[in-house]
Every structure is written in structure tokens, then in C-alpha cells.
Design a protein around this motif. Structure first.
Motif, mmCIF file in Angstrom:
data_model
loop_
_atom_site.group_PDB
_atom_site.id
_atom_site.type_symbol
_atom_site.label_atom_id
_atom_site.label_comp_id
_atom_site.label_asym_id
_atom_site.label_seq_id
_atom_site.Cartn_x
_atom_site.Cartn_y
_atom_site.Cartn_z
ATOM 1 N N GLY A 1 -13.297 3.942 -10.794
ATOM 2 C CA GLY A 1 -13.270 4.966 -9.761
ATOM 3 C C GLY A 1 -14.658 5.271 -9.242
ATOM 4 N N GLN A 2 -14.747 6.368 -8.514
ATOM 5 C CA GLN A 2 -16.010 6.797 -7.942
ATOM 6 C C GLN A 2 -17.058 6.973 -9.038
ATOM 7 N N GLY A 3 -18.274 6.532 -8.766
ATOM 8 C CA GLY A 3 -19.350 6.602 -9.738
ATOM 9 C C GLY A 3 -19.759 5.234 -10.244
ATOM 10 N N SER A 4 -18.892 4.231 -10.029
ATOM 11 C CA SER A 4 -19.227 2.863 -10.448
ATOM 12 C C SER A 4 -19.979 2.096 -9.373
ATOM 13 N N GLN A 5 -20.055 2.645 -8.166
ATOM 14 C CA GLN A 5 -20.695 1.946 -7.058
ATOM 15 C C GLN A 5 -22.195 1.771 -7.289
ATOM 16 N N GLN A 6 -22.721 0.676 -6.742
ATOM 17 C CA GLN A 6 -24.149 0.363 -6.859
ATOM 18 C C GLN A 6 -24.642 -0.227 -5.541
ATOM 19 N N PRO A 7 -25.869 0.080 -5.126
ATOM 20 C CA PRO A 7 -26.410 -0.538 -3.909
ATOM 21 C C PRO A 7 -26.403 -2.061 -4.017
ATOM 22 N N GLY A 8 -25.987 -2.733 -2.960
ATOM 23 C CA GLY A 8 -25.982 -4.191 -2.934
ATOM 24 C C GLY A 8 -24.912 -4.846 -3.767
ATOM 25 N N MET A 9 -23.911 -4.078 -4.199
ATOM 26 C CA MET A 9 -22.907 -4.654 -5.102
ATOM 27 C C MET A 9 -22.056 -5.733 -4.434
ATOM 28 N N GLY A 10 -22.043 -5.775 -3.107
ATOM 29 C CA GLY A 10 -21.262 -6.799 -2.423
ATOM 30 C C GLY A 10 -21.992 -8.117 -2.223
ATOM 31 N N GLU A 11 -23.309 -8.109 -2.353
ATOM 32 C CA GLU A 11 -24.105 -9.298 -2.043
ATOM 33 C C GLU A 11 -23.644 -10.554 -2.774
ATOM 34 N N GLY B 1 -5.729 2.569 -13.250
ATOM 35 C CA GLY B 1 -6.998 2.777 -12.572
ATOM 36 C C GLY B 1 -7.482 4.187 -12.800
ATOM 37 N N HIS B 2 -8.789 4.344 -12.910
ATOM 38 C CA HIS B 2 -9.394 5.653 -13.162
ATOM 39 C C HIS B 2 -9.598 6.370 -11.833
ATOM 40 N N SER B 3 -8.831 7.449 -11.617
ATOM 41 C CA SER B 3 -8.946 8.256 -10.398
ATOM 42 C C SER B 3 -8.712 7.378 -9.167
ATOM 43 N N LEU B 4 -9.734 7.152 -8.348
ATOM 44 C CA LEU B 4 -9.608 6.264 -7.193
ATOM 45 C C LEU B 4 -9.011 4.922 -7.596
ATOM 46 N N GLY B 5 -9.356 4.426 -8.787
ATOM 47 C CA GLY B 5 -8.875 3.131 -9.238
ATOM 48 C C GLY B 5 -7.369 3.025 -9.314
#
Length: 416
Positions: free
Chosen positions: A30-40, A107-111
Motif C-alpha cells: 500500500g501507500q508508503g512503499s513508493q520510491q522515486p524512480g521505481m519505474g525505471e 493487499g495492504h490498504s491500497l493493495g
């Protein structure tokens, strides 16, 4: 979408091929796992096409969020939720191209939206729009009512709840994540006081979370009302396998229940620890986190010590994932297509790990000679060491295979 099968081919279930009879649960962050550039790392992968589809569905530049947004931009709820969901779906699509199939999901929350999309309960475009609307609704609610969240570490669940109940003001337990890890949320002053109360009861640490709202508390009531309207406008189908719900840790497969459960989730605590126990009780032997980060992987290891816990967040981890699943597989299947493998039959195996492509004109019943090319894996030729008749192609075109994985089987004339 989200399948490795092609017309005329059945998807390959890796856990069904394993000697230990693995039962997979896919879990989504869920929210909080995001990281800059994670899609690269994913931009050149076939599954990246889902990013363009998501941008078309919600009218936002999702690729920019995944590749260009900085930490401050991603911290905004409307951005973190959409980017985390889409990348989780990219990872899921890539994993399903290997032929791996799930038996349960959570899934956790959003997940939870990722889990429902993975199991076919939500169409991808509908899920993208719902996640975008959910993120926007929660962002507005957070802007209207100041709130925060903090993780209480090293204290029993009941003592954390008692600390909240003993605190004047608005503070509640928001997430029961893992043993010794409970998240509280509410007004900043009340969270601070409850945190001090928890530390006086023996908590080892209070860790402020980088979020701008008190999620999974009554502060999200306006967002819940707005989300109900959005949920009423989409079709929700019965998931293909049970999905364990955040609100009560129960496996649910009834389509009608999910509309209520998803709305209720916004103002109810996430029972993640109980959800992990529920999955284990259902027979899950391997927990696989799909999406950015490894937050759920850590929680699962704390909850089920010694369990098989895997994660995929980048393309480089797919081969390791497949190798791990293959660890308890027999060196060669003993049954194929319902027939025993007799001494006059031989397997052709992959020389390396990678995507399998079938050779031109190769088909069942074809006569081949020693050295004939059956196909290619990661650019390497797959040549037969035997002469005989092709009795079956065991790898799906476009599927990722591991080194030494059988891709075809032959019947020879003399057993040589």
C-alpha cells in the motif's frame, strides 16, 4: 492481461509442478512503499505497456510519476496511491508471464485494489480510475482534517490499543501490521501523547510516518462517502480466488460484499497480521509480495518465522523468483499430458534462464534430428540432443523459463 497463456495453450502453474506442493498467495503493498524512480527498471519490459493504459484511463501522466517524481511529490496521497498501484500491476503482469499462478491474494490498504484486479474482480481500467478517485478523496479529507500516523514498535497489540483509549483527543489504532508493529493515527497532538503512553508501557520506539493524514480512522469519513459513489459506478465480479479482506481478515469470494468492504476499509483498521494468519490457515505455503519495496515481506517474516517469503519489485528479481519456486520441483516431470515418461522418451531442456520462443515450424508430431533447433531462450539456441518425434511442447511462447527447465519432450525410436 495478467496471463501467460496464449491461444491454444494453458497457463503453466509453477506451484503445481513443485514436489512440495507450494500454494502461493500474492500480496500487494500500500501507500508508503513508493520510491522515486521505481519505474525505471521496467521501462523496457513488455509489461510497461500497462503504464500507458493507466494514463489513458485516468488522464494523468503515470510514467512521469514512476520515473521522474521526487520523494516529496510521491508523498502526496493522490500520487503515491496511483503510482504504487500501477507499478504493482506491472510487476504482476511480468510475474504471470512466467506462468506462476496464485491460489489466494491479499493487499495492504491500497493493495487490496491490486489484489482484486489480480483476481479479476476489477477490470484494469476501472481499478485505475477507482484508485485515482480514492487517492484524491483521501487527499481532500486529509487537507480538511489535519492528521498523522506513527508506528509503535515493540509493544503488544492490546497495550497499544489501551494507550490510545487512555489518551484524550482523537487517536486510534490504524494498522495491526505484525508482531510488535502497530500503527496509530489521529490528530498530531493526540498521536504524540498516545505514543508517550505506549513508550511508558514498554514500547521500544515511536516512528513517525511520512504521510499527510490519519488514514483508516474516522477522519476519513468524507473520503468514504465519496468513494461509495465511485464504487457504485463500476462492475465488481467474484474474484477468481479468495481475497482476504483488511477489515476482518476473512477470505471473500462474493462480488456483492466487496463494494461495502472497500468503502468500510477507509475508516477501519487494517488487520494485516490477522490476514497473514488467515492465509496460512488456508494452506498458503509461500507468500509473494509484488510491487515496490519490501514492506510486506518484512511483516510476513515477523509474523510467520520460517515461512517461504519471496518478493518481486524489479525485473532482475524474476529469475530468482522462478529459481526459488523450482527448488522443490522434480528434475523432470513424471507425467505429461496424462502419459508416463517411458524409457523411449527424452526431455529437451533450456540451456539458460530467459524468455522462450518456439522455433519456426516446430510442432507436435514433427520428426527431428540430433542438433535440430527447437527454439530460443534469451537468444540462446535450444537444440535437441536426441532424434525422435516431438510429443509435446512444454513451455509457452513468451514465457520465462529457468535453466534446465524442460521445454519439449520426444519419443525416440530406440531409447538412445
Amino acid at each position: 492481461m495478467f496471463t501467460a497463456s496464449l491461444p491454444g495453450h494453458a497457463p503453466v502453474s509453477l506451484h503445481r509442478r513443485s514436489r512440495g506442493g507450494r500454494v502461493l498467495a500474492f500480496t500487494f503493498p500500500g501507500q508508503g512503499s513508493q520510491q522515486p524512480g521505481m519505474g525505471e527498471p521496467w521501462t523496457s519490459h513488455e509489461s510497461w505497456e500497462l503504464v500507458e493504459e493507466s494514463s489513458d484511463a485516468c488522464g494523468r501522466d503515470v510514467a512521469a510519476l514512476l520515473c521522474e517524481a521526487d520523494a516529496d511529490e510521491l508523498r502526496h496521497t493522490r500520487n503515491s496511491q496511483l503510482s504504487t498501484f500501477v507499478l504493482s500491476m506491472v510487476v504482476l503482469d511480468a510475474v504471470e508471464r512466467t506462468g506462476a499462478t496464485l491460489s489466494f491474494a491479499a493487499g495492504h490498504s491500497l493493495g487490496e485494489y491490486s489484489a482484486l484486479t489480480a483476481t479479476g474482480a476489477l477490470a484494469y481500467d476501472d481499478a485505475v480510475r477507482l484508485v485515482a478517485e480514492r487517492g484524491e478523496a483521501m487527499q481532500v479529507a486529509a487537507d480538511e482534517q489535519e492528521g498523522t500516523m506513527a508506528a509503535v514498535l515493540g509493544l503488544d497489540d492490546n497495550l497499544v490499543a489501551e494507550a490510545c483509549e487512555a489518551t484524550p483527543g482523537d487517536v486510534w489504532v490504524a494498522n495491526y501490521n505484525a508482531p510488535g508493529q502497530v500503527v496509530i493515527a489521529g490528530s498530531p497532538d493526540a498521536v504524540a501523547v498516545a505514543g508517550d503512553e505506549a513508550k511508558s508501557s514498554g514500547a521500544k520506539r515511536l516512528m513517525q510516518l511520512p504521510v499527510g493524514g490519519a488514514f483508516h480512522t474516522p477522519f476519513m469519513q468524507p473520503a468514504r462517502d465519496r468513494l461509495r459513489k465511485a464504487l457504485a459506478e463500476v462492475e465488481i465480479r467474484a474474484p477468481s480466488v479468495p481475497v482476504v479482506a483488511n477489515v476482518d481478515a476473512r477470505p471473500r469470494s462474493d462480488a456483492d460484499e466487496w463494494r461495502t468492504v472497500l468503502a468500510q476499509q477507509l475508516t477501519s483498521p487494517v488487520l494485516w497480521r490477522a490476514s497473514l494468519h488467515a492465509l496460512a490457515d488456508l494452506g498458503v505455503t509461500t507468500f509473494v509480495e509484488l510491487g515496490p519495496g519490501k514492506v510486506l515481506t518484512g511483516m510476513t517474516k515477523r509474523t510467520h518465522k520460517g515461512a517461504s517469503v519471496l518478493s518481486v519489485s524489479a525485473p532482475a528479481e524474476i529469475d530468482a523468483f522462478m529459481e526459488e519456486l523450482a527448488n522443490d520441483a522434480p528434475s523432470a516431470p513424471t507425467v505429461m499430458g496424462g502419459e508416463n515418461l517411458y524409457v523411449t522418451e527424452r526431455l529437451i531442456v533450456s540451456p539458460c534462464a530467459g524468455i522462450f520462443t518456439l522455433g519456426a515450424g516446430v510442432r507436435d508430431g514433427q520428426q527431428i534430428r540430433v542438433g535440430d533447433v527447437i527454439g530460443h531462450v534469451a537468444g540462446e539456441e535450444v537444440r535437441s540432443a536426441f532424434a525422435g518425434t516431438v510429443m509435446g511442447i512444454m513451455a509457452v511462447e513468451g514465457e520465462r523459463v529457468t535453466a534446465r527447465q524442460p521445454v519439449a519432450w520426444l519419443r525416440t525410436a530406440d531409447g538412445t
